[in-house]
Every structure is written in C-alpha cells, then in structure tokens.
Design a protein around this motif. Structure first.
Motif, PDB file in Angstrom:
ATOM      1  N   ALA A 113       0.637  -1.179  -0.254  1.00 45.64           N
ATOM      2  CA  ALA A 113      -0.077  -0.513   0.110  1.00 45.64           C
ATOM      3  C   ALA A 113       0.657   1.428   0.409  1.00 45.64           C
ATOM      4  O   ALA A 113       0.374   2.525  -1.132  1.00 45.64           O
ATOM      5  CB  ALA A 113      -1.122  -0.302   1.053  1.00 45.64           C
ATOM      6  N   GLU A 114       1.431   1.171   0.385  1.00 46.33           N
ATOM      7  CA  GLU A 114       2.984   2.499   0.696  1.00 46.33           C
ATOM      8  C   GLU A 114       3.320   2.699  -0.193  1.00 46.33           C
ATOM      9  O   GLU A 114       3.740   3.868  -1.110  1.00 46.33           O
ATOM     10  CB  GLU A 114       3.715   2.253   2.484  1.00 46.33           C
ATOM     11  CG  GLU A 114       3.407   2.654   3.599  1.00 46.33           C
ATOM     12  CD  GLU A 114       5.340   2.115   4.223  1.00 46.33           C
ATOM     13  OE1 GLU A 114       6.045   2.589   4.204  1.00 46.33           O
ATOM     14  OE2 GLU A 114       4.547   1.674   5.085  1.00 46.33           O
ATOM     15  N   LYS A 115       3.823   1.465  -1.489  1.00 48.73           N
ATOM     16  CA  LYS A 115       4.445   1.790  -2.780  1.00 48.73           C
ATOM     17  C   LYS A 115       3.567   2.387  -3.377  1.00 48.73           C
ATOM     18  O   LYS A 115       3.993   3.300  -4.381  1.00 48.73           O
ATOM     19  CB  LYS A 115       5.434   0.314  -2.771  1.00 48.73           C
ATOM     20  CG  LYS A 115       5.682   0.290  -4.070  1.00 48.73           C
ATOM     21  CD  LYS A 115       6.035  -0.799  -4.350  1.00 48.73           C
ATOM     22  CE  LYS A 115       7.142  -0.923  -6.350  1.00 48.73           C
ATOM     23  NZ  LYS A 115       7.363  -2.368  -6.055  1.00 48.73           N
ATOM     24  N   LYS A 116       2.410   2.191  -2.854  1.00 47.57           N
ATOM     25  CA  LYS A 116       1.260   2.150  -4.186  1.00 47.57           C
ATOM     26  C   LYS A 116       0.775   3.648  -4.302  1.00 47.57           C
ATOM     27  O   LYS A 116       0.698   3.955  -4.812  1.00 47.57           O
ATOM     28  CB  LYS A 116      -0.151   2.072  -4.481  1.00 47.57           C
ATOM     29  CG  LYS A 116       0.390   0.027  -5.219  1.00 47.57           C
ATOM     30  CD  LYS A 116      -1.130  -1.098  -4.967  1.00 47.57           C
ATOM     31  CE  LYS A 116      -1.071  -2.471  -5.718  1.00 47.57           C
ATOM     32  NZ  LYS A 116      -2.026  -2.643  -5.358  1.00 47.57           N
ATOM     33  N   LEU A 117       0.791   3.977  -2.986  1.00 46.73           N
ATOM     34  CA  LEU A 117       0.870   5.697  -2.673  1.00 46.73           C
ATOM     35  C   LEU A 117       1.492   6.508  -2.844  1.00 46.73           C
ATOM     36  O   LEU A 117       1.825   7.364  -2.925  1.00 46.73           O
ATOM     37  CB  LEU A 117       0.769   5.860  -0.965  1.00 46.73           C
ATOM     38  CG  LEU A 117       0.496   6.885  -0.610  1.00 46.73           C
ATOM     39  CD1 LEU A 117      -0.986   7.446  -0.658  1.00 46.73           C
ATOM     40  CD2 LEU A 117       0.770   6.778   1.367  1.00 46.73           C
ATOM     41  N   ARG A 118       3.583   5.862  -2.802  1.00 46.41           N
ATOM     42  CA  ARG A 118       4.142   6.582  -3.524  1.00 46.41           C
ATOM     43  C   ARG A 118       4.252   6.475  -4.888  1.00 46.41           C
ATOM     44  O   ARG A 118       4.745   7.729  -5.296  1.00 46.41           O
ATOM     45  CB  ARG A 118       5.725   6.123  -2.973  1.00 46.41           C
ATOM     46  CG  ARG A 118       5.968   6.755  -1.428  1.00 46.41           C
ATOM     47  CD  ARG A 118       7.036   6.305  -1.035  1.00 46.41           C
ATOM     48  NE  ARG A 118       7.594   4.817  -1.140  1.00 46.41           N
ATOM     49  CZ  ARG A 118       7.724   3.387  -0.963  1.00 46.41           C
ATOM     50  NH1 ARG A 118       7.085   3.515   0.773  1.00 46.41           N
ATOM     51  NH2 ARG A 118       8.209   2.225  -1.252  1.00 46.41           N
ATOM     52  N   ARG A 123       3.117  10.182 -10.129  1.00 43.64           N
ATOM     53  CA  ARG A 123       2.161  10.752 -10.635  1.00 43.64           C
ATOM     54  C   ARG A 123       1.445  12.022 -10.850  1.00 43.64           C
ATOM     55  O   ARG A 123       1.586  12.723 -11.807  1.00 43.64           O
ATOM     56  CB  ARG A 123       0.793   9.168 -11.502  1.00 43.64           C
ATOM     57  CG  ARG A 123       1.730   8.217 -11.385  1.00 43.64           C
ATOM     58  CD  ARG A 123       0.338   7.639 -12.105  1.00 43.64           C
ATOM     59  NE  ARG A 123      -0.280   7.365 -11.400  1.00 43.64           N
ATOM     60  CZ  ARG A 123      -0.036   5.857 -10.033  1.00 43.64           C
ATOM     61  NH1 ARG A 123       0.602   5.533 -10.301  1.00 43.64           N
ATOM     62  NH2 ARG A 123      -1.258   5.157  -9.477  1.00 43.64           N
ATOM     63  N   GLU A 124       0.973  12.485  -9.772  1.00 45.29           N
ATOM     64  CA  GLU A 124       0.219  13.906  -8.863  1.00 45.29           C
ATOM     65  C   GLU A 124       1.375  14.706  -9.977  1.00 45.29           C
ATOM     66  O   GLU A 124       1.389  15.431 -10.366  1.00 45.29           O
ATOM     67  CB  GLU A 124      -0.488  13.601  -7.903  1.00 45.29           C
ATOM     68  CG  GLU A 124      -1.394  13.114  -7.891  1.00 45.29           C
ATOM     69  CD  GLU A 124      -1.902  12.679  -6.442  1.00 45.29           C
ATOM     70  OE1 GLU A 124      -1.560  14.007  -5.842  1.00 45.29           O
ATOM     71  OE2 GLU A 124      -2.976  12.439  -6.322  1.00 45.29           O
ATOM     72  N   ALA A 125       2.302  14.450  -8.698  1.00 43.92           N
ATOM     73  CA  ALA A 125       3.714  16.056  -9.225  1.00 43.92           C
ATOM     74  C   ALA A 125       4.011  16.118 -10.724  1.00 43.92           C
ATOM     75  O   ALA A 125       4.401  16.238 -10.971  1.00 43.92           O
ATOM     76  CB  ALA A 125       5.165  15.271  -8.130  1.00 43.92           C
ATOM     77  N   GLN A 126       3.889  14.856 -11.100  1.00 41.06           N
ATOM     78  CA  GLN A 126       4.162  14.452 -12.389  1.00 41.06           C
ATOM     79  C   GLN A 126       3.466  15.694 -13.736  1.00 41.06           C
ATOM     80  O   GLN A 126       3.558  16.390 -14.397  1.00 41.06           O
ATOM     81  CB  GLN A 126       5.019  13.589 -13.103  1.00 41.06           C
ATOM     82  CG  GLN A 126       5.813  12.734 -12.520  1.00 41.06           C
ATOM     83  CD  GLN A 126       6.470  11.108 -13.104  1.00 41.06           C
ATOM     84  OE1 GLN A 126       5.470  11.222 -13.927  1.00 41.06           O
ATOM     85  NE2 GLN A 126       7.381  11.003 -13.350  1.00 41.06           N
TER      86      GLN A 126
END
Length: 156
Positions: A113-118, A123-126
């Motif tokens: 879950a942490e990996k998916k969140l990161r 993606r949002e930052a990009q």
C-alpha cells in the motif's frame, strides 16, 4: 680516447624507436637514469615531439578513470568476500527474498500500500509539473476551463 663517446653495440640507439603503438606513436627505449647521461638529451631527430593533444589527453584520462573504477569495484568485491559482481547480485537477491519471506502477511500488505501511495504521489507531482501555472482545472470552475461549455461547471 679522443673524448668522443663510442656506443656499445648491445645498447639500442635511443633515437630509434623499438616499435610502434597501435595509434602510430613510436616506442623509444628508456636509457640511463642520470640527468647528465647524453642519451637523455633530445637532438630533435626523434619522431615524437612530446606534445599531447586535448583529444588524446581526454581519451587517456577517460581510460584511467574506467580502469580505476574497475579496480575499486574489484577491491570492494574482494573485501566483501565475493569473487565477482554476479555472486554479489545473487547474495543480495537471496537476502531480499529471505527478508520478504520473514514479513507477515499484514506487513507485506502495508508495504504494498505504501509503495502504491508513493507511486500515485509521484504521478500527481508529474502531472502538476506538466500543467502551466494557474491553468489546472479546479472543481469550482476556476482556471482556463471556466466559461468553456465542454468542461464541467464551465459554460454560464
């Protein structure tokens, strides 16, 4: 003796190359270690003038850097007790698999879950970096999409 120096037949002529490198530069013999030795003085008859071009210097430095890097990696592998880089890679892979096997099912799910969140945050930052400043669509109808009937809350 008349003061002139006679050359022993067993010694090579220091002005004649004993061979040539792949790039065509001559290989001259190295004779004597004394600065007073006449064989150390150049008469200008030598085929190589002693100058080095920037391109040659860059190539030599790059080669030395590569050799130094390989030597450092080889020394590190030896210090760690590995014969080669493949053995180190196998050890690290086995270690990671053992650590994953030791985790409980809940811990594995938390890590996933942490990996998916990161990944989502990245993606949002990009996406935000690709949008021009102040041009992003916002739920209130602000931005360039306001007034456009093709977007939600757009046309008035």
């Amino acid at each position: 003796m008349d003061g002139s120096r006679t050359r022993r037949p067993s010694l090579p002529n220091p002005l004649e190359p004993v061979g040539y490198r792949r790039d065509g530069r001559p290989i001259c013999p190295i004779l004597g270690a004394s600065s007073e030795d006449d064989s150390n003085k150049s008469d200008g008859d030598v085929g190589f003038d002693g100058s080095v071009t920037q391109e040659d210097l860059s190539w030599l430095l790059a080669r030395e850097k590569t050799q130094g890097g390989r030597a450092a990696v080889k020394k590190l592998l030896g210090d760690l007790g590995f014969d080669n880089s493949e053995a180190l890679a196998e050890f690290i892979t086995a270690k990671r698999e053992a650590e994953q096997g030791a985790l409980s099912e809940v811990e594995r799910r938390e890590q996933a879950a942490e990996k998916k969140l990161r990944a989502a945050e990245a993606r949002e930052a990009q996406a935000a970096a690709r949008e021009p400043e102040g041009q992003a669509w916002r739920p209130g109808g602000e931005g360039v999409r306001a007034g456009n009937p093709n977007y939600p809350a757009g046309g008035k």
